[in-house]
Design a protein around this motif. Structure first.
Motif, PDB file in Angstrom:
ATOM      1  N   ARG A  66       0.972  -1.154   0.025  1.00 46.79           N
ATOM      2  CA  ARG A  66       0.019   0.128  -0.143  1.00 46.79           C
ATOM      3  C   ARG A  66       0.841   1.193   0.051  1.00 46.79           C
ATOM      4  NH1 ARG A  66      -5.202   0.062   1.060  1.00 46.79           N
ATOM      5  NH2 ARG A  66      -5.365  -2.168   1.913  1.00 46.79           N
ATOM      6  N   THR A  67       1.840   1.273   0.733  1.00 46.63           N
ATOM      7  CA  THR A  67       2.749   2.470   0.969  1.00 46.63           C
ATOM      8  C   THR A  67       4.252   2.007   0.920  1.00 46.63           C
ATOM      9  OG1 THR A  67       2.679   2.568   3.356  1.00 46.63           O
ATOM     10  CG2 THR A  67       1.020   3.742   2.153  1.00 46.63           C
ATOM     11  N   PRO A  68       5.199   2.830   0.617  1.00 49.23           N
ATOM     12  CA  PRO A  68       6.420   2.316   0.622  1.00 49.23           C
ATOM     13  C   PRO A  68       6.835   2.279   1.963  1.00 49.23           C
ATOM     14  CG  PRO A  68       6.138   4.662  -0.389  1.00 49.23           C
ATOM     15  CD  PRO A  68       4.997   4.534   0.197  1.00 49.23           C
ATOM     16  N   MET A  69       7.878   1.413   2.241  1.00 44.81           N
ATOM     17  CA  MET A  69       8.495   1.166   3.622  1.00 44.81           C
ATOM     18  C   MET A  69      10.121   0.776   3.354  1.00 44.81           C
ATOM     19  SD  MET A  69       6.345  -1.313   6.080  1.00 44.81           S
ATOM     20  CE  MET A  69       4.878  -0.922   6.856  1.00 44.81           C
ATOM     21  N   ARG A  70      10.768   1.028   4.271  1.00 45.45           N
ATOM     22  CA  ARG A  70      12.266   0.754   4.287  1.00 45.45           C
ATOM     23  C   ARG A  70      12.613  -0.429   5.448  1.00 45.45           C
ATOM     24  NH1 ARG A  70      17.111   3.884   3.216  1.00 45.45           N
ATOM     25  NH2 ARG A  70      16.818   5.110   1.610  1.00 45.45           N
ATOM     26  N   ASP A  71      13.375  -1.223   5.007  1.00 47.37           N
ATOM     27  CA  ASP A  71      14.045  -2.305   5.990  1.00 47.37           C
ATOM     28  C   ASP A  71      12.523  -2.960   6.751  1.00 47.37           C
ATOM     29  OD1 ASP A  71      16.735  -1.756   5.543  1.00 47.37           O
ATOM     30  OD2 ASP A  71      16.428  -0.088   7.114  1.00 47.37           O
ATOM     31  N   ALA A  72      12.002  -3.674   5.823  1.00 43.30           N
ATOM     32  CA  ALA A  72      10.730  -4.114   6.284  1.00 43.30           C
ATOM     33  C   ALA A  72      10.754  -5.645   6.304  1.00 43.30           C
ATOM     34  CB  ALA A  72       9.570  -3.839   5.375  1.00 43.30           C
ATOM     35  N   GLU A  73       9.717  -6.139   6.876  1.00 42.67           N
ATOM     36  CA  GLU A  73       9.658  -7.684   6.794  1.00 42.67           C
ATOM     37  C   GLU A  73       8.270  -8.344   6.193  1.00 42.67           C
ATOM     38  OE1 GLU A  73      10.420  -9.637  10.627  1.00 42.67           O
ATOM     39  OE2 GLU A  73      12.474  -9.858  10.235  1.00 42.67           O
ATOM     40  N   ILE A  74       8.386  -9.275   5.417  1.00 43.68           N
ATOM     41  CA  ILE A  74       6.855  -9.865   5.286  1.00 43.68           C
ATOM     42  C   ILE A  74       6.765 -10.864   6.043  1.00 43.68           C
ATOM     43  CG2 ILE A  74       5.564 -10.941   3.380  1.00 43.68           C
ATOM     44  CD1 ILE A  74       7.509  -9.286   1.374  1.00 43.68           C
ATOM     45  N   HIS A  75       5.633 -11.197   6.721  1.00 39.39           N
ATOM     46  CA  HIS A  75       5.198 -12.013   7.498  1.00 39.39           C
ATOM     47  C   HIS A  75       3.837 -12.787   6.712  1.00 39.39           C
ATOM     48  CE1 HIS A  75       6.753 -10.366  11.714  1.00 39.39           C
ATOM     49  NE2 HIS A  75       7.570 -10.089  10.508  1.00 39.39           N
ATOM     50  N   ILE A  76       4.030 -14.135   6.712  1.00 33.10           N
ATOM     51  CA  ILE A  76       2.919 -14.912   6.472  1.00 33.10           C
ATOM     52  C   ILE A  76       2.610 -15.816   7.560  1.00 33.10           C
ATOM     53  CG2 ILE A  76       1.869 -16.694   4.638  1.00 33.10           C
ATOM     54  CD1 ILE A  76       3.807 -15.613   2.619  1.00 33.10           C
ATOM     55  N   GLU A  77       1.470 -15.380   8.174  1.00 29.50           N
ATOM     56  CA  GLU A  77       0.959 -15.568   9.497  1.00 29.50           C
ATOM     57  C   GLU A  77       0.691 -17.183   9.389  1.00 29.50           C
ATOM     58  OE1 GLU A  77      -3.059 -14.343  10.779  1.00 29.50           O
ATOM     59  OE2 GLU A  77      -2.281 -12.878  11.328  1.00 29.50           O
ATOM     60  N   GLY A  78       1.053 -17.873  10.519  1.00 28.84           N
ATOM     61  CA  GLY A  78       0.754 -19.387  10.501  1.00 28.84           C
ATOM     62  C   GLY A  78       1.692 -20.174  10.141  1.00 28.84           C
ATOM     63  N   THR A  79       2.589 -19.615   9.096  1.00 29.68           N
ATOM     64  CA  THR A  79       3.194 -20.689   8.268  1.00 29.68           C
ATOM     65  C   THR A  79       4.986 -20.265   9.017  1.00 29.68           C
ATOM     66  OG1 THR A  79       4.208 -18.924   6.753  1.00 29.68           O
ATOM     67  CG2 THR A  79       2.214 -20.290   6.222  1.00 29.68           C
ATOM     68  N   GLY A  80       4.997 -19.246   9.835  1.00 33.13           N
ATOM     69  CA  GLY A  80       6.397 -19.020  10.423  1.00 33.13           C
ATOM     70  C   GLY A  80       7.256 -18.331   9.235  1.00 33.13           C
ATOM     71  N   PHE A  81       6.824 -17.944   8.140  1.00 35.53           N
ATOM     72  CA  PHE A  81       7.651 -17.342   6.968  1.00 35.53           C
ATOM     73  C   PHE A  81       7.594 -15.970   7.228  1.00 35.53           C
ATOM     74  CE2 PHE A  81       7.955 -15.023   3.014  1.00 35.53           C
ATOM     75  CZ  PHE A  81       8.931 -15.404   2.565  1.00 35.53           C
ATOM     76  N   LYS A  82       8.891 -15.517   7.136  1.00 37.55           N
ATOM     77  CA  LYS A  82       9.546 -14.215   7.449  1.00 37.55           C
ATOM     78  C   LYS A  82      10.541 -13.752   6.401  1.00 37.55           C
ATOM     79  CE  LYS A  82       8.636 -13.388  12.423  1.00 37.55           C
ATOM     80  NZ  LYS A  82       9.111 -13.413  13.594  1.00 37.55           N
ATOM     81  N   ARG A  83      10.446 -12.788   5.615  1.00 36.51           N
ATOM     82  CA  ARG A  83      11.431 -12.134   4.865  1.00 36.51           C
ATOM     83  C   ARG A  83      11.880 -10.795   4.779  1.00 36.51           C
ATOM     84  NH1 ARG A  83      11.047 -13.435  -1.574  1.00 36.51           N
ATOM     85  NH2 ARG A  83      11.305 -15.553  -1.071  1.00 36.51           N
ATOM     86  N   SER A  84      13.046 -10.434   5.027  1.00 40.88           N
ATOM     87  CA  SER A  84      13.298  -9.128   4.898  1.00 40.88           C
ATOM     88  C   SER A  84      13.512  -8.587   3.545  1.00 40.88           C
ATOM     89  CB  SER A  84      14.749  -9.105   5.584  1.00 40.88           C
ATOM     90  OG  SER A  84      15.070  -9.579   6.924  1.00 40.88           O
ATOM     91  N   ILE A  85      13.138  -7.342   3.409  1.00 44.19           N
ATOM     92  CA  ILE A  85      13.057  -6.762   2.026  1.00 44.19           C
ATOM     93  C   ILE A  85      13.355  -5.214   2.254  1.00 44.19           C
ATOM     94  CG2 ILE A  85      10.525  -6.532   2.376  1.00 44.19           C
ATOM     95  CD1 ILE A  85      10.474  -6.647  -0.551  1.00 44.19           C
ATOM     96  N   ARG A  86      14.371  -4.856   1.787  1.00 48.13           N
ATOM     97  CA  ARG A  86      15.020  -3.494   2.012  1.00 48.13           C
ATOM     98  C   ARG A  86      14.141  -2.320   1.723  1.00 48.13           C
ATOM     99  NH1 ARG A  86      20.508  -2.109   1.377  1.00 48.13           N
ATOM    100  NH2 ARG A  86      21.163  -0.212   2.851  1.00 48.13           N
ATOM    101  N   HIS A  87      13.694  -2.548   0.362  1.00 43.86           N
ATOM    102  CA  HIS A  87      12.696  -1.432   0.103  1.00 43.86           C
ATOM    103  C   HIS A  87      11.597  -1.905  -0.352  1.00 43.86           C
ATOM    104  CE1 HIS A  87      15.729   1.696   0.053  1.00 43.86           C
ATOM    105  NE2 HIS A  87      16.743   0.776  -0.745  1.00 43.86           N
ATOM    106  N   VAL A  88      10.345  -1.294   0.354  1.00 44.24           N
ATOM    107  CA  VAL A  88       9.041  -1.858  -0.353  1.00 44.24           C
ATOM    108  C   VAL A  88       8.305  -0.684  -1.010  1.00 44.24           C
ATOM    109  CG1 VAL A  88       6.470  -2.550   0.478  1.00 44.24           C
ATOM    110  CG2 VAL A  88       8.626  -3.489   1.668  1.00 44.24           C
ATOM    111  N   LEU A  89       7.923  -0.886  -2.558  1.00 50.52           N
ATOM    112  CA  LEU A  89       7.444   0.149  -3.165  1.00 50.52           C
ATOM    113  C   LEU A  89       6.071  -0.269  -3.806  1.00 50.52           C
ATOM    114  CD1 LEU A  89      10.550   1.246  -5.132  1.00 50.52           C
ATOM    115  CD2 LEU A  89       9.423   2.443  -3.248  1.00 50.52           C
ATOM    116  N   PRO A  90       4.956   0.635  -3.787  1.00 46.82           N
ATOM    117  CA  PRO A  90       3.621   0.235  -4.271  1.00 46.82           C
ATOM    118  C   PRO A  90       3.957  -0.035  -5.837  1.00 46.82           C
ATOM    119  CG  PRO A  90       3.452   2.007  -2.772  1.00 46.82           C
ATOM    120  CD  PRO A  90       4.883   1.743  -2.976  1.00 46.82           C
TER     121      PRO A  90
END
Ligand code: FAD
Length: 436
Positions: free
Chosen positions: A372-396
């Motif tokens: 939805r909006t830009p973010m820096r040094d973010a993490e993607i979480h997929i609930e219930g699966t334990g999945f997490k991934r770091s992501i430097r720049h998030v851009l719509p």
């Protein structure tokens, strides 16, 4: 009068001959599906690509920097070596699904009105542009206000220049690419105005199309009024407050004879609705599971009519997935079916939309996520699966793709209880958005 082609019964009908449809037909043919037809309303294959004469296509898929026509020609040439039938100048008007077949009513400028039957169908219908009416700009209704894709066709295919002084509204990729294209044709591009405080286009396009050509990008500003009688004479632009309301004192007039609107794309699904395919309110494409199977059995969806993609490479990939699923369906493979009761994938914090929206939890999934909006040094979480991934720049403007083997993550063979929903969130380093 409804005509019948000599043989109107197919195993697979692909509707739309753009990159998604061509990829689907080719892959299905490779997998041994026998009778395949592509219905395409244009007099040529390639969808939007023939008018995209700039480079930047195929970097991921072919590891080459191609133009749109070059990218599509590779698929056209490959199709020539198959038995896939192509019916050009043929618009599918409606779909009806009975237990065993999909019935397609189509209008062809060569054959008249046709009824075609297929055991399964792939919808690859592309998307359409939002127009002035959908962004409600005040003022008169002069000539000179166009959508970006239409100007692209005028300039690149028809050879007409839409004006001498242009203002561009919207900083999505098409707007950015057309800013450069018009500048190269000698048009005075007065600037690109973007409602949001960030651009919705790819970063590479901001550099290659605007910065390299000295074209200004005005963030947090929009066109608030249109002036001119027969022909556009000027527009009023204004800065916006945090609630996206124009700040009156900031309004100024920009002279121009051409306003180019690049204000969003809408997946094309009028045809999908004719047979009751359930549409997702967020993506505006069909609800699908990981096999790109829609809510109507035997009908699959791919490309921009499923989800607006940034680059054609991911559209091609979708076409392959839809074809593999359609081939499996035709062979009677179990477990491909879409059920509303399957585990729902929900958009959590900072996720505007996501596809697929249902998963069977029996197979690998390729998620496509739009922030939805830009973010820096973010993490993607997929609930219930334990999945997490770091992501430097998030851009719509840059779609996030994640391939996930959920059964493996959740412990295949174990008696895990299938969750009714899984939430996907993008959380920044301070934990913002944790509660969704
Ligand atoms: C201006 C612009 C710039 C772009 N730049 C890039 C870039 O630099 N790099 C990149 O990788 N990607 C780029 N893209 C994106 C890429 O072009 C698209 O992602 C891709 O073309 C989408 O493919 P598609 O097959 O889903 O849809 P389309 O290409 O739109 O094809 C859909 C086809 O379906 C047909 N159709 C629709 N309805 C019917 C019906 N009822 N009956 C019969 N036929 C029907 C249409 O006529 C059309 O041919 C750009 C796109 C645009 C518009």
């Amino acid at each position: 009068v409804i005509h019948t082609l000599p043989d109107t019964r197919y195993d697979l009908a692909v509707i739309g001959g753009g990159p998604a449809g061509m990829a689907a037909a080719l892959r299905a043919s490779e997998l041994g599906v026998k009778k395949i037809i592509i219905l395409e309303r244009n007099p040529y294959l390639g969808g939007i690509l023939p008018q995209c004469i700039h480079n930047g296509f195929g970097l991921k898929f072919f590891k080459k920097d191609l133009t749109g026509p070059q990218y599509s020609q590779v698929f056209i040439d490959r199709l020539k070596d198959t038995d896939v039938e192509v019916l050009l100048c043929c618009t599918a008007l409606s779909l009806a699904k009975s237990r065993q077949k999909v019935e397609i009513l189509a209008a062809s400028s060569l054959e008249g009105v046709l009824k075609i039957e297929a055991k399964s169908a792939v919808l690859a219908l592309g998307c359409r542009e939002r127009t002035r009416g959908q962004v409600s700009i005040h003022g008169t209704r002069p000539a000179g206000v166009y959508t970006a894709g239409f100007i692209q066709k005028l300039v690149n295919i028809e050879g007409y220049l839409p004006g001498r002084e242009a203002v561009i509204l919207g900083s999505g990729d098409i707007g950015l690419i057309m800013a450069r294209r018009l500048r190269l044709e000698g048009v005075d591009v007065k600037g690109v105005y973007e409602l949001m405080p960030f651009s919705t286009g790819l970063t590479r396009n901001i550099y290659q199309c605007l910065k390299d050509y000295g074209i200004g990008l005005h963030l947090g500003q929009t066109v608030t009024r249109i002036f001119g009688h027969k022909r556009l004479e000027a527009v009023e632009v204004a800065k916006l407050d945090e609630g996206l309301m124009p700040l009156k004192d900031s309004a100024r007039i920009v002279r121009c004879d051409c306003l180019l609107l690049s204000v969003g794309l809408i997946p094309e699904n009028e045809l999908s609705r004719t047979c009751g395919i359930v549409i997702d309110e967020n993506t505006q494409g069909p609800l699908v599971n990981e096999f790109l199977h829609t809510s109507v059995e035997g009908i699959f969806s791919c490309g921009n009519s499923l989800f607006v993609n940034d680059i054609v490479d991911s559209v091609t990939e979708d076409g392959f997935i839809a074809a593999e699923s359609a081939a499996g369906y035709l062979e009677g493979k179990k477990g491909l079916g879409f059920e509303l009761s399957q585990t729902a994938i929900r958009s959590g914090a900072n996720v505007a939309y996501i596809s697929p929206q249902r998963v069977s939890l029996k197979s690998k999934v390729h998620f496509k996520i739009r922030a939805r909006t830009p973010m820096r040094d973010a993490e993607i979480h997929i609930e219930g699966t334990g999945f997490k991934r770091s992501i430097r720049h998030v851009l719509p403007g840059e779609l996030i793709g994640i391939r996930l083997d959920i059964p493996r993550l959740m412990g295949k063979g174990s008696f895990f209880k299938k969750p009714s929903e899984i939430r996907v969130s993008i959380i920044d380093k301070d934990g913002r958005g944790k509660t969704g």
